[in-house]
Motif scaffolding. Sequence first.
Motif, PDB file in Angstrom:
ATOM      1  N   VAL A 243     -11.126   0.538   1.349  1.00 25.08           N
ATOM      2  CA  VAL A 243     -10.950   0.065   2.731  1.00 25.08           C
ATOM      3  C   VAL A 243      -9.555   0.420   3.245  1.00 25.08           C
ATOM      4  O   VAL A 243      -9.403   0.876   4.383  1.00 25.08           O
ATOM      5  CB  VAL A 243     -11.192  -1.457   2.821  1.00 25.08           C
TER       6      VAL A 243
ATOM      7  N   THR B 138      -9.706 -10.509  -1.670  1.00 32.08           N
ATOM      8  CA  THR B 138      -9.046  -9.305  -1.173  1.00 32.08           C
ATOM      9  C   THR B 138      -8.575  -9.519   0.254  1.00 32.08           C
ATOM     10  O   THR B 138      -9.391  -9.824   1.122  1.00 32.08           O
ATOM     11  CB  THR B 138     -10.017  -8.109  -1.188  1.00 32.08           C
ATOM     12  N   PRO B 139      -7.292  -9.359   0.502  1.00 38.47           N
ATOM     13  CA  PRO B 139      -6.826  -9.478   1.891  1.00 38.47           C
ATOM     14  C   PRO B 139      -7.338  -8.320   2.743  1.00 38.47           C
ATOM     15  O   PRO B 139      -7.275  -7.157   2.319  1.00 38.47           O
ATOM     16  CB  PRO B 139      -5.298  -9.436   1.755  1.00 38.47           C
ATOM     17  N   GLY B 140      -7.860  -8.646   3.879  1.00 38.12           N
ATOM     18  CA  GLY B 140      -8.371  -7.616   4.788  1.00 38.12           C
ATOM     19  C   GLY B 140      -7.231  -6.723   5.267  1.00 38.12           C
ATOM     20  O   GLY B 140      -6.075  -7.153   5.358  1.00 38.12           O
ATOM     21  N   VAL B 141      -7.594  -5.506   5.594  1.00 38.85           N
ATOM     22  CA  VAL B 141      -6.576  -4.571   6.064  1.00 38.85           C
ATOM     23  C   VAL B 141      -6.035  -5.006   7.424  1.00 38.85           C
ATOM     24  O   VAL B 141      -4.937  -4.628   7.827  1.00 38.85           O
ATOM     25  CB  VAL B 141      -7.157  -3.139   6.106  1.00 38.85           C
ATOM     26  N   ASN B 142      -6.809  -5.841   8.118  1.00 46.80           N
ATOM     27  CA  ASN B 142      -6.347  -6.367   9.403  1.00 46.80           C
ATOM     28  C   ASN B 142      -5.038  -7.130   9.265  1.00 46.80           C
ATOM     29  O   ASN B 142      -4.205  -7.127  10.162  1.00 46.80           O
ATOM     30  CB  ASN B 142      -7.427  -7.262  10.030  1.00 46.80           C
ATOM     31  N   LEU B 143      -4.855  -7.771   8.104  1.00 50.07           N
ATOM     32  CA  LEU B 143      -3.614  -8.542   7.903  1.00 50.07           C
ATOM     33  C   LEU B 143      -2.402  -7.613   7.823  1.00 50.07           C
ATOM     34  O   LEU B 143      -1.321  -7.944   8.325  1.00 50.07           O
ATOM     35  CB  LEU B 143      -3.719  -9.383   6.623  1.00 50.07           C
TER      36      LEU B 143
ATOM     37  N   LEU C  61      -6.916  -2.122  14.653  1.00 49.99           N
ATOM     38  CA  LEU C  61      -7.434  -2.852  13.496  1.00 49.99           C
ATOM     39  C   LEU C  61      -6.764  -4.212  13.327  1.00 49.99           C
ATOM     40  O   LEU C  61      -6.800  -4.782  12.241  1.00 49.99           O
ATOM     41  CB  LEU C  61      -7.254  -2.017  12.220  1.00 49.99           C
TER      42      LEU C  61
ATOM     43  N   THR D 142     -13.777  -6.407   3.351  1.00 47.12           N
ATOM     44  CA  THR D 142     -13.159  -5.448   2.434  1.00 47.12           C
ATOM     45  C   THR D 142     -14.174  -4.836   1.484  1.00 47.12           C
ATOM     46  O   THR D 142     -13.813  -3.995   0.658  1.00 47.12           O
ATOM     47  CB  THR D 142     -12.047  -6.113   1.598  1.00 47.12           C
TER      48      THR D 142
END
Lengths: 153, 160
Positions: free
Chosen positions: A52, A140-145, B4, B140
Motif C-alpha cells: 500500500v 497497520t497504520p493507513g498511508v493516509n496518516l 490521500l 491497508t
Amino acid sequence: MSVIAPGTKVPAFSLAREDGSKFTEADLIGQTTVLVFYPFAFSPVCTNQLQVYSEALPEITADGAVLYGVSTDASFSQSAFREHLGVPIEQLSDFEPKGAAAKSFGAYFEPAGMTNRAIVIVGPDGCVSWSHLADNPGDTPGVNLIIDALSAN
Amino acid sequence: MRDLTSLSVEPVGPEDHVRGAGGKPLIIYAEFSCPDCAVAAERLRQSGALVCFRHFALASRSPRAVQLAIASEAAGRQGLFWDFHDSLFADQSRLDDPYLWQRCELLGVDIERFERDRRDEQLAHHVADAVTAAMRAGATGAPTFVVDGELQSELPAAPQ
C-alpha cells in the motif's frame, strides 16, 4: 516503550543500507525522511503495508520526502522481500546489534524481539516532526496518516 | 496527483454494488486475485447478508488486480457484476483474458461490448477512485471490512 516524540532531535544511530553502507542520523539532514518500522520481511501484514505504501509513493515523495522500510531482518532478507514485492522502497537493516536503532526510536517490541510497527517522520533539521506507534504490531497504520502528517508540515 | 489525506468511509450510495438482505450493508474492500478475499466473499454470499463491494485493487499486489476490477465493472454495465464477481472468486487460477471471455460466454455477457467497456477510461477512473477512497479511509489490505464506520481485517462473525 514510547515511540520518539515530535520535536525530539533524533538520537545517533546506525542502520545498514541494502548495499552494505551505513545509514545514520547524518543522512536525515536536508530532507524529510519517513522511517517505516515493520516487524518481519515476508510476513502477511508487512507485505500488505509495503504494497500500500508503495502504491502511494508518488504522493508521499511529491514534496521531496524519502521513505524507508526498517526492520531487524538482515539486508539480504530485506532485499529479497523488496524484490519479491516489486516495490521500490529502500530497506534499512537493524540486524546487528539487533534492534539498536529501533530501541533508540522507541520502535522495538521486546516481547517478540522484533521491530515494532511504527512510523517516524524526521524533518530536514534532524528533528522528529511526527511519530506513530501501532496499538499492537498487527495493526497497520493507513498511508493516509503519513500523508496527513506530511501535509501538516 | 491523488489526495490521500484522511477521509471517512463514504456511506453506501446508488453507485455501489450491493446485494443481500438485512439492515445496514457490510462494506468489503476486496480484490479479485486475493485468496482471502475469495474466502470472505463466499462466506458473505452464503450468509445472504447485505453486502457492499468496493474495489481495493493494487497494482503492487497483483499485476491483474486493476484489470480484473475493471472487467467486473464492464460486466456490471450489463447488469452482471455480481455474477462476474462470483465467477472470479470461484476460480482464481484462470484470470487471464481468454478465461475472462469464457466466463462471459457462460454468464451471458456480450463480449464485444465487454471488450469495448473494458477500455473505457471512465471505468479505470472509477476503480482508481475506489482505491483512493479506501486508502484515504485507512485500508491497508484486502479484504478489509467496515463495521460501524471502523475498518477491520476480520470478517464479522455474524454479518447483519
